[in-house]
Design an enzyme around this catalytic site. Sequence first.
Site, PDB file in Angstrom:
ATOM      1  N   ARG A 115      85.931  46.639 110.219  1.00  0.00           N
ATOM      2  CA  ARG A 115      86.902  47.560 109.647  1.00  0.00           C
ATOM      3  C   ARG A 115      87.793  48.373 111.053  1.00  0.00           C
ATOM      4  NH1 ARG A 115      85.306  48.542 103.931  1.00  0.00           N
ATOM      5  NH2 ARG A 115      87.058  49.338 103.913  1.00  0.00           N
ATOM      6  N   ARG A 160      81.049  46.802  97.532  1.00  0.00           N
ATOM      7  CA  ARG A 160      82.607  46.223  97.805  1.00  0.00           C
ATOM      8  C   ARG A 160      82.110  45.280  98.489  1.00  0.00           C
ATOM      9  NH1 ARG A 160      87.333  49.767  99.344  1.00  0.00           N
ATOM     10  NH2 ARG A 160      87.795  48.318 100.918  1.00  0.00           N
ATOM     11  N   ARG A 188      78.378  53.528 100.160  1.00  0.00           N
ATOM     12  CA  ARG A 188      79.819  53.771  98.588  1.00  0.00           C
ATOM     13  C   ARG A 188      79.384  52.427  98.108  1.00  0.00           C
ATOM     14  NH1 ARG A 188      86.072  53.227 100.298  1.00  0.00           N
ATOM     15  NH2 ARG A 188      85.781  51.291 101.100  1.00  0.00           N
ATOM     16  N   ARG A 239      99.720  49.599 108.398  1.00  0.00           N
ATOM     17  CA  ARG A 239      98.610  49.724 109.603  1.00  0.00           C
ATOM     18  C   ARG A 239      97.785  49.261 110.912  1.00  0.00           C
ATOM     19  NH1 ARG A 239      94.227  49.147 104.716  1.00  0.00           N
ATOM     20  NH2 ARG A 239      92.783  48.714 104.831  1.00  0.00           N
ATOM     21  N   LYS A 244      90.019  58.718 101.432  1.00  0.00           N
ATOM     22  CA  LYS A 244      91.574  58.324 100.641  1.00  0.00           C
ATOM     23  C   LYS A 244      92.030  57.867  99.443  1.00  0.00           C
ATOM     24  CE  LYS A 244      92.992  54.524 103.357  1.00  0.00           C
ATOM     25  NZ  LYS A 244      92.103  54.189 104.214  1.00  0.00           N
TER      26      LYS A 244
HETATM   27  P1  AMP Z   1      91.620  48.535 101.765  1.00  0.00           P
HETATM   28  O1  AMP Z   1      91.022  49.072 100.580  1.00  0.00           O
HETATM   29  O2  AMP Z   1      92.833  49.887 101.404  1.00  0.00           O
HETATM   30  O3  AMP Z   1      90.302  49.929 102.728  1.00  0.00           O
HETATM   31  O4  AMP Z   1      92.125  47.925 102.062  1.00  0.00           O
HETATM   32  C1  AMP Z   1      91.202  47.222 101.980  1.00  0.00           C
HETATM   33  C2  AMP Z   1      91.940  45.591 103.038  1.00  0.00           C
HETATM   34  O5  AMP Z   1      92.632  45.072 102.022  1.00  0.00           O
HETATM   35  C3  AMP Z   1      91.610  45.872 104.519  1.00  0.00           C
HETATM   36  O6  AMP Z   1      90.679  45.529 104.744  1.00  0.00           O
HETATM   37  C4  AMP Z   1      92.898  44.209 104.880  1.00  0.00           C
HETATM   38  O7  AMP Z   1      92.416  42.864 104.913  1.00  0.00           O
HETATM   39  C5  AMP Z   1      93.281  44.936 103.710  1.00  0.00           C
HETATM   40  N1  AMP Z   1      94.517  45.575 103.633  1.00  0.00           N
HETATM   41  C6  AMP Z   1      94.641  46.609 102.833  1.00  0.00           C
HETATM   42  N2  AMP Z   1      96.299  47.108 103.195  1.00  0.00           N
HETATM   43  C7  AMP Z   1      96.804  45.948 104.747  1.00  0.00           C
HETATM   44  C8  AMP Z   1      98.040  46.026 104.975  1.00  0.00           C
HETATM   45  N3  AMP Z   1      98.365  46.963 105.114  1.00  0.00           N
HETATM   46  N4  AMP Z   1      97.736  45.331 105.610  1.00  0.00           N
HETATM   47  C9  AMP Z   1      96.946  44.509 105.828  1.00  0.00           C
HETATM   48  N5  AMP Z   1      95.821  44.587 105.027  1.00  0.00           N
HETATM   49  C10 AMP Z   1      95.634  45.024 104.618  1.00  0.00           C
END
Ligand code: AMP
Length: 224
Positions: free
Chosen positions: A181, A170, A137, A98, A23
């Site tokens: 995840r 990360r 990554r 999500r 993404k």
């Molecule tokens: P990402 O960078 O989008 O993979 O997000 C990293 C982490 O942020 C996720 O594993 C969640 O813990 C949190 N997170 C990001 N967006 C959301 C969302 N819409 N709802 C809940 N947790 C989120």
Amino acid sequence: MVRALLTVPIHRVVLIGPPGAGKSTLTPALIARFGLARIATGDRLRAEIAAGSALGREAAAWVERGELVPDGVVGRVLRACLAAVPATDGFLLDGYPRNPSQAAILDQELRNSGLALTRVLALEVPDAEIVRRLSGRRLCTGAGEPWVLHVDDAAAVARCQARGGSLVQRDDDRPAVIAQRLAVYRSETAPLLERYRHAGLLRTIDATGSARAVRARAIAALTQ
Ligand code: AMP
């Protein structure tokens, strides 16, 4: 504004995909191509955590475990981000919604402003490929704006090191957290696809292969 005069359609897009679907790699091309504001809740949460803000302290434990931050907390992030985008501008949501209740919150927020989503783009990648991508990554930091690379990409690693950067993983890209995840994606996020398919908004694209090929598929899916 210029867009209105040219009657270019305004895109209000949700980008959905499992972690590691690409993404963040795809987003810059889409926002440049369609003139969209980018709303990435994960980036925003990481920034709040790094800054040690009250919201960041609330969210940190969930992010570290690879679990979803409670809807109320991430809803505050969403509202702040949406409020910063003029109603006449398009946007691309990366990482929100999500789960079904977040989708309902988003619909309501948009309805309150007389807006609606125009398309939902879902990226498809097999689990084995996701694990390979995420476990390798790294973020190149300390060499200008941080950028993402894969440890198998020797040229990118060399470029980062030549500029004095270092490779940082990360915390939530560690194997146990990746598995968590992915499980969260399958159980909570994937059911959203049916909702958006039913609404006639969903376009799924194959997100394997080169970044260039994926970009071309995504642009086609948003243009058709
Ligand atoms: P990402 O960078 O989008 O993979 O997000 C990293 C982490 O942020 C996720 O594993 C969640 O813990 C949190 N997170 C990001 N967006 C959301 C969302 N819409 N709802 C809940 N947790 C989120």
